[in-house]
Scaffold this active site. Structure first.
Site, PDB file in Angstrom:
ATOM      1  N   ALA A 243       0.666   4.767 -65.986  1.00 38.10           N
ATOM      2  CA  ALA A 243       0.240   6.183 -65.913  1.00 38.10           C
ATOM      3  C   ALA A 243       0.610   6.987 -67.152  1.00 38.10           C
ATOM      4  O   ALA A 243       0.428   8.205 -67.170  1.00 38.10           O
ATOM      5  CB  ALA A 243       0.800   6.871 -64.664  1.00 38.10           C
ATOM      6  N   GLY A 244       1.099   6.333 -68.207  1.00 34.73           N
ATOM      7  CA  GLY A 244       1.439   7.051 -69.433  1.00 34.73           C
ATOM      8  C   GLY A 244       0.244   7.740 -70.059  1.00 34.73           C
ATOM      9  O   GLY A 244       0.320   8.898 -70.497  1.00 34.73           O
TER      10      GLY A 244
ATOM     11  N   ARG B 212      -2.826   3.509 -79.674  1.00 36.17           N
ATOM     12  CA  ARG B 212      -1.865   2.788 -78.833  1.00 36.17           C
ATOM     13  C   ARG B 212      -1.050   1.858 -79.723  1.00 36.17           C
ATOM     14  O   ARG B 212      -1.501   0.755 -80.076  1.00 36.17           O
ATOM     15  CB  ARG B 212      -2.611   1.993 -77.750  1.00 36.17           C
TER      16      ARG B 212
ATOM     17  N   HIS C 255     -12.478  -4.790 -66.726  1.00 40.88           N
ATOM     18  CA  HIS C 255     -11.949  -4.019 -67.851  1.00 40.88           C
ATOM     19  C   HIS C 255     -12.842  -4.190 -69.078  1.00 40.88           C
ATOM     20  O   HIS C 255     -13.000  -3.253 -69.875  1.00 40.88           O
ATOM     21  CB  HIS C 255     -10.516  -4.469 -68.155  1.00 40.88           C
TER      22      HIS C 255
ATOM     23  N   LYS D  75      -6.955   8.898 -79.124  1.00 34.63           N
ATOM     24  CA  LYS D  75      -5.547   8.492 -79.155  1.00 34.63           C
ATOM     25  C   LYS D  75      -5.415   7.156 -79.860  1.00 34.63           C
ATOM     26  O   LYS D  75      -6.387   6.465 -80.129  1.00 34.63           O
ATOM     27  CB  LYS D  75      -4.993   8.354 -77.729  1.00 34.63           C
TER      28      LYS D  75
ATOM     29  N   ARG E  14      -7.237  -7.563 -69.311  1.00 38.84           N
ATOM     30  CA  ARG E  14      -6.940  -6.875 -70.569  1.00 38.84           C
ATOM     31  C   ARG E  14      -6.651  -7.852 -71.706  1.00 38.84           C
ATOM     32  O   ARG E  14      -6.581  -7.450 -72.864  1.00 38.84           O
ATOM     33  CB  ARG E  14      -5.764  -5.910 -70.359  1.00 38.84           C
TER      34      ARG E  14
ATOM     35  N   ASP F 290      -9.858   7.622 -73.661  1.00 38.92           N
ATOM     36  CA  ASP F 290      -9.899   6.978 -74.976  1.00 38.92           C
ATOM     37  C   ASP F 290     -11.352   6.706 -75.349  1.00 38.92           C
ATOM     38  O   ASP F 290     -12.265   6.896 -74.547  1.00 38.92           O
ATOM     39  CB  ASP F 290      -9.083   5.671 -74.989  1.00 38.92           C
TER      40      ASP F 290
ATOM     41  N   ASP G 289      -2.123   1.929 -64.993  1.00 39.38           N
ATOM     42  CA  ASP G 289      -1.008   0.987 -64.884  1.00 39.38           C
ATOM     43  C   ASP G 289       0.308   1.766 -64.807  1.00 39.38           C
ATOM     44  O   ASP G 289       0.775   2.123 -63.732  1.00 39.38           O
ATOM     45  CB  ASP G 289      -1.039   0.022 -66.064  1.00 39.38           C
TER      46      ASP G 289
END
Length: 315
Positions: free
Chosen positions: A228-229, A198, A134, A196, A100, A173, A226
């Protein structure tokens, strides 16, 4: 089962021994003998307890938590194999940690995904086999061959066994649209997108739903879950927009911090993941279904060892 030459050897570090054993079993060869030792001051050493001279060596080691320990362990194993005269050192990294951090988003940011690639190459690796990076451009961070395996077909095979009438595949996303479309095409389903923003790492805020989800069952797909949010907020937003049932899936179940508690308390009916990352015993929440990538990686190893095309696995 694989009955190839004796010069193919599979070894593992500490990160995911169960996956390495499954890969070796698929190849019908014994798992190579190694021993990892940690000294009282935290230093690591690795003992390679069989000859690898002239061998085509594959080291299975996802760079999952504890990432820094597992990276160091892998670097030491590479060095040991190189000094023991292995013919080729192939790294099987099902989960590429630090992926990431693949670009600069603000001034003075490190590009740590490139740093890890440099470290692995400098240590003596000849090839990397990885899954669902990723960011696809990470392949270009290496100056050695990279075989990028895809886990979507494994997820698709599982969901094809279910009743998919009135089902929509959802990207959490904008960045995951290609992944969602890939799964949707394999399942012959429409897609929707959660729009969304971030504001900071591991914090997300749902803004809007693009697509029709009212009266539908939905499958949210991501590459990594990660904390889970994102999945939990997304599932709540989808239900608020009229979805009747929410399932989720991902390739890499990082599941750090409050992830499992959030998932257990969330409206997500089922979370489907793969075993690229070992889920510690005691963390197997009732909602989690684990699919194995051992046969896919094993088949890729055979093709690499026999100098055949790996891309044929996905045709």
């Amino acid at each position: 089962m694989y009955n190839g030459r004796k010069k193919l050897k599979v070894f593992t570090g500490s990160a995911n021994k169960d996956l390495a054993r499954s890969i070796a079993a698929h190849l019908n060869i014994p798992l190579g003998a190694t021993r990892v030792v940690r000294f009282s001051d935290g230093e690591i050493t690795v003992y390679i307890e069989e000859s690898v001279r002239g061998a085509d060596v594959f080291i299975v080691q996802p760079l999952s938590s504890p990432a820094n320990e597992n990276i160091m362990e892998l670097l030491i194993m590479i060095d040991g194999m190189k000094r023991a005269s292995a013919k080729a050192i192939n790294l099987v990294i099902p989960y590429y940690g630090y992926a990431r951090q693949d670009r600069k988003t603000k001034a003075r940011d490190p590009i740590t995904a490139k740093l890890i690639a440099d470290l692995l190459t400098a240590a003596g690796a000849h090839r990397v086999v990885t899954m669902d990076l990723h960011a696809g451009q990470i392949q270009g961070f290496f100056n050695i061959p990279v075989d990028h395996l895809m886990g979507i077909p494994i997820l698709a095979k599982y969901f094809k066994q279910k009743d998919l009438d009135h089902t929509v595949v959802v990207s959490p996303d904008m960045g995951g649209v290609t992944r969602a479309r890939d799964l949707a095409e394999k399942l012959q389903l429409p897609i929707a997108i959660i729009d969304k923003r971030r504001p900071e790492p591991n914090v997300s805020e749902v803004m809007n739903i693009i697509g029709k989800v009212k009266g539908k069952k939905v499958i949210i797909i991501d590459d990594i879950i990660d904390t889970a949010g994102t999945i939990v907020q997304g599932s709540k937003a989808l239900l608020e927009h009229g979805a009747v049932e929410v399932s989720a899936c991902c390739i890499h179940p990082v599941l750090s911090g409050p992830a499992l508690e959030r998932l257990q308390e969330s409206p997500v009916k089922e979370l489907v993941v793969t075993d690229t990352i070992a889920i510690p015993q005691g963390k197997n929440a009732e909602k989690i279904k684990v699919l194995s990538v051992a046969s896919l990686i094993g088949d890729a190893i055979i093709r690499i060892h026999e100098e055949l095309s790996v891309s044929k696995l996905f045709e």
